[in-house]
Design a protein around this motif. Structure first.
Motif, PDB file in Angstrom:
ATOM      1  N   VAL A  57       0.847  -1.207   0.000  1.00 38.71           N
ATOM      2  CA  VAL A  57       0.000   0.000   0.000  1.00 38.71           C
ATOM      3  C   VAL A  57       0.875   1.246   0.000  1.00 38.71           C
ATOM      4  O   VAL A  57       0.617   2.193  -0.751  1.00 38.71           O
ATOM      5  N   GLU A  58       1.923   1.262   0.801  1.00 39.74           N
ATOM      6  CA  GLU A  58       2.817   2.422   0.864  1.00 39.74           C
ATOM      7  C   GLU A  58       3.527   2.660  -0.467  1.00 39.74           C
ATOM      8  O   GLU A  58       3.713   3.809  -0.877  1.00 39.74           O
ATOM      9  N   ILE A  59       3.921   1.594  -1.140  1.00 39.00           N
ATOM     10  CA  ILE A  59       4.564   1.730  -2.449  1.00 39.00           C
ATOM     11  C   ILE A  59       3.613   2.419  -3.423  1.00 39.00           C
ATOM     12  O   ILE A  59       4.007   3.338  -4.153  1.00 39.00           O
ATOM     13  N   LEU A  60       2.350   1.998  -3.431  1.00 36.45           N
ATOM     14  CA  LEU A  60       1.374   2.610  -4.338  1.00 36.45           C
ATOM     15  C   LEU A  60       1.088   4.064  -3.963  1.00 36.45           C
ATOM     16  O   LEU A  60       0.919   4.915  -4.841  1.00 36.45           O
ATOM     17  N   LYS A  61       1.068   4.348  -2.663  1.00 40.19           N
ATOM     18  CA  LYS A  61       0.856   5.745  -2.240  1.00 40.19           C
ATOM     19  C   LYS A  61       2.006   6.631  -2.716  1.00 40.19           C
ATOM     20  O   LYS A  61       1.780   7.751  -3.180  1.00 40.19           O
ATOM     21  N   ARG A  62       3.234   6.130  -2.606  1.00 38.83           N
ATOM     22  CA  ARG A  62       4.381   6.902  -3.083  1.00 38.83           C
ATOM     23  C   ARG A  62       4.340   7.067  -4.600  1.00 38.83           C
ATOM     24  O   ARG A  62       4.663   8.123  -5.131  1.00 38.83           O
ATOM     25  N   LYS A  63       3.934   6.019  -5.285  1.00 41.00           N
ATOM     26  CA  LYS A  63       3.888   6.066  -6.751  1.00 41.00           C
ATOM     27  C   LYS A  63       2.830   7.042  -7.248  1.00 41.00           C
ATOM     28  O   LYS A  63       3.094   7.844  -8.147  1.00 41.00           O
ATOM     29  N   ALA A  69      -8.862  13.141  -0.178  1.00 45.32           N
ATOM     30  CA  ALA A  69      -9.473  11.923   0.377  1.00 45.32           C
ATOM     31  C   ALA A  69      -9.956  10.989  -0.729  1.00 45.32           C
ATOM     32  O   ALA A  69      -9.806   9.764  -0.623  1.00 45.32           O
ATOM     33  N   TYR A  70     -10.517  11.559  -1.780  1.00 44.84           N
ATOM     34  CA  TYR A  70     -11.013  10.722  -2.874  1.00 44.84           C
ATOM     35  C   TYR A  70      -9.869   9.975  -3.552  1.00 44.84           C
ATOM     36  O   TYR A  70      -9.970   8.771  -3.810  1.00 44.84           O
ATOM     37  N   GLU A  71      -8.780  10.684  -3.842  1.00 43.28           N
ATOM     38  CA  GLU A  71      -7.636  10.032  -4.473  1.00 43.28           C
ATOM     39  C   GLU A  71      -7.016   8.995  -3.539  1.00 43.28           C
ATOM     40  O   GLU A  71      -6.571   7.932  -3.996  1.00 43.28           O
ATOM     41  N   LYS A  72      -6.984   9.270  -2.247  1.00 45.26           N
ATOM     42  CA  LYS A  72      -6.479   8.283  -1.283  1.00 45.26           C
ATOM     43  C   LYS A  72      -7.346   7.034  -1.294  1.00 45.26           C
ATOM     44  O   LYS A  72      -6.843   5.912  -1.244  1.00 45.26           O
TER      45      LYS A  72
END
Length: 129
Positions: A57-63, A69-72
């Motif tokens: 999940v963190e890898i995708l958040k960084r990418k 909130a919607y994009e998250k």
């Protein structure tokens, strides 16, 4: 038309099938439909590595660097869906291994090894669809 006695009988019967009442029972029943983990609310199976999932999940958040909130929510949805999809090859391998074990006798009469292997794969596919 439904009579008053039928309504009362239905209400009485409903009291016998109201589900678990203890926290432990509710937790256990919340996993009743959990089989493959490909659908439903549960993302992680008991056999999944929670730390690997969080790292994913963190890898995708960084990418994708979600802004609001919607994009998250979208990035989390992508992560959850991808995590489930990554489970499919393992499930497929497991089904075929199980099928080879359970159905080998169905094809044992075939003398040609290649034909026997093809028949076994077909039996597995048909049996576990």
């Amino acid at each position: 038309m439904v009579t008053e006695s039928q309504i009362n009988a239905n209400r009485a019967n409903a009291q016998h099938s109201s589900g678990p009442s203890s926290p432990e029972g509710k937790l256990k029943s919340s996993h009743n439909a959990l089989k493959t983990g490909l659908t439903g609310r549960t993302i992680l199976l008991p056999t999944d590595d929670a730390a690997a999932y969080e790292n994913f999940v963190e890898i995708l958040k960084r990418k994708y660097q979600p802004y609001d909130a919607y994009e998250k929510h979208l990035v989390q949805s992508i992560a959850d869906t991808e995590w489930r999809l990554l489970r499919i090859p393992t499930l497929e391998s497991g089904y075929y291994a199980l099928g080879r074990h359970e159905l080998a006798a169905e094809c044992a009469h075939e003398p040609n090894e290649q034909v026997r292997a093809a028949m076994l794969e077909a039996f597995i596919d048909r049996s576990y669809k």
